[in-house]
Motif scaffolding. Sequence first.
Motif, mmCIF file in Angstrom:
data_model
loop_
_atom_site.group_PDB
_atom_site.id
_atom_site.type_symbol
_atom_site.label_atom_id
_atom_site.label_comp_id
_atom_site.label_asym_id
_atom_site.label_seq_id
_atom_site.Cartn_x
_atom_site.Cartn_y
_atom_site.Cartn_z
ATOM 1 N N GLU A 1 80.944 37.311 60.099
ATOM 2 C CA GLU A 1 81.485 38.647 60.339
ATOM 3 C C GLU A 1 80.914 39.347 61.567
ATOM 4 O O GLU A 1 81.478 40.342 62.023
ATOM 5 C CB GLU A 1 81.252 39.525 59.093
ATOM 6 C CG GLU A 1 81.859 38.981 57.826
ATOM 7 C CD GLU A 1 83.376 38.874 57.916
ATOM 8 O OE1 GLU A 1 83.994 39.716 58.610
ATOM 9 O OE2 GLU A 1 83.941 37.937 57.305
ATOM 10 N N VAL A 2 79.805 38.851 62.091
ATOM 11 C CA VAL A 2 79.206 39.476 63.276
ATOM 12 C C VAL A 2 79.159 38.495 64.441
ATOM 13 O O VAL A 2 79.750 38.729 65.496
ATOM 14 C CB VAL A 2 77.791 40.022 62.976
ATOM 15 C CG1 VAL A 2 77.189 40.664 64.233
ATOM 16 C CG2 VAL A 2 77.836 41.041 61.835
ATOM 17 N N TRP A 3 78.477 37.387 64.252
ATOM 18 C CA TRP A 3 78.273 36.464 65.368
ATOM 19 C C TRP A 3 79.557 35.771 65.805
ATOM 20 O O TRP A 3 79.835 35.694 67.003
ATOM 21 C CB TRP A 3 77.206 35.434 64.995
ATOM 22 C CG TRP A 3 75.870 36.044 64.697
ATOM 23 C CD1 TRP A 3 75.428 37.282 65.076
ATOM 24 C CD2 TRP A 3 74.813 35.465 63.941
ATOM 25 N NE1 TRP A 3 74.155 37.504 64.614
ATOM 26 C CE2 TRP A 3 73.749 36.399 63.910
ATOM 27 C CE3 TRP A 3 74.643 34.249 63.292
ATOM 28 C CZ2 TRP A 3 72.540 36.148 63.251
ATOM 29 C CZ3 TRP A 3 73.443 33.994 62.630
ATOM 30 C CH2 TRP A 3 72.395 34.926 62.614
ATOM 31 N N ALA A 4 80.341 35.264 64.871
ATOM 32 C CA ALA A 4 81.569 34.536 65.242
ATOM 33 C C ALA A 4 82.568 35.423 65.987
ATOM 34 O O ALA A 4 83.076 35.028 67.049
ATOM 35 C CB ALA A 4 82.205 33.906 64.009
ATOM 36 N N PRO A 5 82.881 36.645 65.508
ATOM 37 C CA PRO A 5 83.836 37.480 66.250
ATOM 38 C C PRO A 5 83.374 37.833 67.658
ATOM 39 O O PRO A 5 84.201 38.065 68.543
ATOM 40 C CB PRO A 5 83.950 38.743 65.385
ATOM 41 C CG PRO A 5 83.555 38.308 64.017
ATOM 42 C CD PRO A 5 82.511 37.258 64.220
ATOM 43 N N LEU A 6 82.068 37.884 67.877
ATOM 44 C CA LEU A 6 81.542 38.226 69.201
ATOM 45 C C LEU A 6 81.255 36.984 70.046
ATOM 46 O O LEU A 6 80.683 37.087 71.126
ATOM 47 C CB LEU A 6 80.261 39.055 69.054
ATOM 48 C CG LEU A 6 80.425 40.433 68.392
ATOM 49 C CD1 LEU A 6 79.075 41.129 68.250
ATOM 50 C CD2 LEU A 6 81.393 41.303 69.180
ATOM 51 N N ASN A 7 81.655 35.816 69.539
ATOM 52 C CA ASN A 7 81.447 34.554 70.256
ATOM 53 C C ASN A 7 79.968 34.310 70.539
ATOM 54 O O ASN A 7 79.603 33.779 71.594
ATOM 55 C CB ASN A 7 82.246 34.537 71.568
ATOM 56 C CG ASN A 7 82.385 33.141 72.150
ATOM 57 O OD1 ASN A 7 82.425 32.149 71.410
ATOM 58 N ND2 ASN A 7 82.436 33.049 73.467
ATOM 59 N N MET A 8 79.117 34.692 69.586
ATOM 60 C CA MET A 8 77.680 34.450 69.711
ATOM 61 C C MET A 8 77.377 33.051 69.174
ATOM 62 O O MET A 8 76.779 32.868 68.110
ATOM 63 C CB MET A 8 76.898 35.529 68.969
ATOM 64 C CG MET A 8 77.081 36.923 69.567
ATOM 65 S SD MET A 8 76.357 38.259 68.579
ATOM 66 C CE MET A 8 74.600 37.854 68.654
ATOM 67 N N THR A 9 77.797 32.043 69.953
ATOM 68 C CA THR A 9 77.716 30.653 69.500
ATOM 69 C C THR A 9 76.321 30.060 69.629
ATOM 70 O O THR A 9 76.076 28.950 69.169
ATOM 71 C CB THR A 9 78.708 29.795 70.295
ATOM 72 O OG1 THR A 9 78.437 29.936 71.700
ATOM 73 C CG2 THR A 9 80.134 30.218 70.014
ATOM 74 N N SER A 10 75.405 30.796 70.267
ATOM 75 C CA SER A 10 74.025 30.312 70.409
ATOM 76 C C SER A 10 73.065 31.141 69.574
ATOM 77 O O SER A 10 71.884 31.264 69.900
ATOM 78 C CB SER A 10 73.599 30.353 71.883
ATOM 79 O OG SER A 10 74.366 29.466 72.662
ATOM 80 N N THR A 11 73.565 31.748 68.502
ATOM 81 C CA THR A 11 72.730 32.541 67.601
ATOM 82 C C THR A 11 72.761 31.887 66.226
ATOM 83 O O THR A 11 73.829 31.532 65.715
ATOM 84 C CB THR A 11 73.244 33.988 67.525
ATOM 85 O OG1 THR A 11 73.247 34.541 68.840
ATOM 86 C CG2 THR A 11 72.354 34.837 66.638
ATOM 87 N N PHE A 12 71.573 31.743 65.624
ATOM 88 C CA PHE A 12 71.452 30.942 64.403
ATOM 89 C C PHE A 12 70.523 31.625 63.406
ATOM 90 O O PHE A 12 69.541 32.264 63.780
ATOM 91 C CB PHE A 12 70.894 29.547 64.730
ATOM 92 C CG PHE A 12 71.653 28.818 65.800
ATOM 93 C CD1 PHE A 12 72.762 28.043 65.482
ATOM 94 C CD2 PHE A 12 71.264 28.916 67.134
ATOM 95 C CE1 PHE A 12 73.461 27.376 66.479
ATOM 96 C CE2 PHE A 12 71.963 28.252 68.130
ATOM 97 C CZ PHE A 12 73.070 27.472 67.800
ATOM 98 N N ALA A 13 70.843 31.446 62.125
ATOM 99 C CA ALA A 13 69.981 31.952 61.055
ATOM 100 C C ALA A 13 68.875 30.961 60.718
ATOM 101 O O ALA A 13 67.830 31.349 60.184
ATOM 102 C CB ALA A 13 70.811 32.265 59.808
ATOM 103 N N THR A 14 69.096 29.689 61.006
ATOM 104 C CA THR A 14 68.087 28.655 60.779
ATOM 105 C C THR A 14 67.920 27.851 62.059
ATOM 106 O O THR A 14 68.705 27.960 62.992
ATOM 107 C CB THR A 14 68.514 27.726 59.628
ATOM 108 O OG1 THR A 14 69.790 27.153 59.943
ATOM 109 C CG2 THR A 14 68.634 28.499 58.319
#
Length: 583
Positions: free
Chosen positions: A263-276
């Motif tokens: 809901e946050v990272w995918a819509p903003l195309n934050m493809t280099s952000t990870f929870a793990t």
Amino acid sequence: MQPISLLLFVSITTYIRVSWAAPNEHCPPLGPVLPPPTHASSSPAVASSVATLQRFLDVYTAQFNHSAVAIGLKSIHEKDYILEYAYSPPNQDARGVQEVNSDTVFRIASVSKIFPVLGLLRLHGVSLDDPVTKYVPELLALNSQAREQSPIWTIPWDEITLGALASHLSGIGADLIFDYTPYGNFTPYGFPPVNKSKLLGCSGGLGLPECDRTVFFERFGERAPVQLPFSPNAVYSNAGFAILGFAFESATNMSFRDFVQHEVWAPLNMTSTFATKPDDFVGFIPTDDIWWNASLGYAEPGGGYYSSINDLTRFGEAILRNEVGLSATQTRKWLKPLSQTSSLGTLIGAPWEIYRISNVTTDGRLIELYTKDGGLITYNSVFALIPDYDLVATILVAAPLVENEATAIDTRIIFSKLLESLLPGIEEAGKDEAALTHGGTYRDELTNSSITLTLDDGPGFNISSWIVRGVDVIGSWSGLSFVPNPVPPTDSPLRFRLYPTTVQTDSHASWRSVAQPATPETIALIESQLLPPQSLCVTWGQLDRATYMLQAQDHFVFTLDSQGKATAVELVAYAVSMTRQEE
């Protein structure tokens, strides 16, 4: 002079008193004093500032053999970065990238805390004023673990709100997992021998498994409160953000990890952000580093995430553009202080660290920086929004525990140097653009009215000439019968400056003027007799005070063309509209 009512007298004298400025003469309203520049990168002043800063960074980073640095500064109005900088050290772990750039992934540590707050703000029916026990009632059982059933040892969970946790006003302890015990023998420092029954058996670092939610609810009750909720002093608490994650999951029946990813990272195309931990080859890893792999377990929402300069910049731009799932009003509310600290220059938001600076522009005005700092042993980060200029700044550093580099490289120094070097150039770029879009003379021949707006070293526009229906407004203002003259005869004439507000549309923009009736010398003399600093800088109490037929004397409305250039200005209380004159 005719008698006037006490209420009117108080109103008018308050208007005059609060017109007095801060010791540097100027006291603009807090916030932008001119529209943010939209083409800052093309400004010669900015280009010169960037070159100077890059030279500093080259010298500063050259001393580091194992540490990586990535920096980005970007305006939401431009496609490219104003500053984009990366340093790759000669020595690094072979697992990770060998050449650092703006896509390189770092651990962002406590910058992660922004996301659980955003998640809760997006939930309908959930308020930061809600008690946390509405969503996490099992917190109440923690007090059974306390050393004694007294306020010294138990936490008043029913009095703690979600907002208190988000702004470090809960008063609860800082951590559970970051305990000295697993990391060595500390008896030489005066600590008693370890009681093995008190060991957590987990931490996420040094080869120990991560601590899960069960461990939190089995052991956090042993931690005594630091303060009562909403005490004057904020108490930084990582544990509070883990609890916010629990609250989110309870309110939605959805894992927070899934929410933030989808809901946050995918819509903003934050493809280099990870929870793990992502694949090693996308990140910078200091030589033999163990913290790249560390898992924070239940504390993940408060400090466990990974990201890059490009992704965090996208996120910052989305906040300033109101594109993170909040309305413009909700975003403005989010970017507000909620608590003070013992530092005059630092306020606390949710979860912002709000730094207040007044030493980077020629006018010495106050500028607020909405930041979140992060640190996880070998990884340090700064994420900053500068709303006055519509800027996003991000600094990511990885510095290992060798050759003292983890303590020698300091994100605070880098951030301060960035502000000191670049904001004056950004300010000059904004003035150059404002001169083209709003400056000059406006005139209405029919009513013999005109006004001239000029730029100088002060904030906003200087109203250098102001004529309405043949009357010199500036020269006659202090002579109004109900306005006593607060300025000694030796003082300079009354002056007016003009500032933008947040009220605007695509075709019109509302501005307000501020009167300055005293010289810096007079201001300094009066300030020397008052205890609070800048006691005379209370513009917030001046705006909209003097009215005529219910319209504010200080209200100006610009008409804008499709390019944002002013074509006319209306002086609302004077019922006069003036057309901008071509140079």
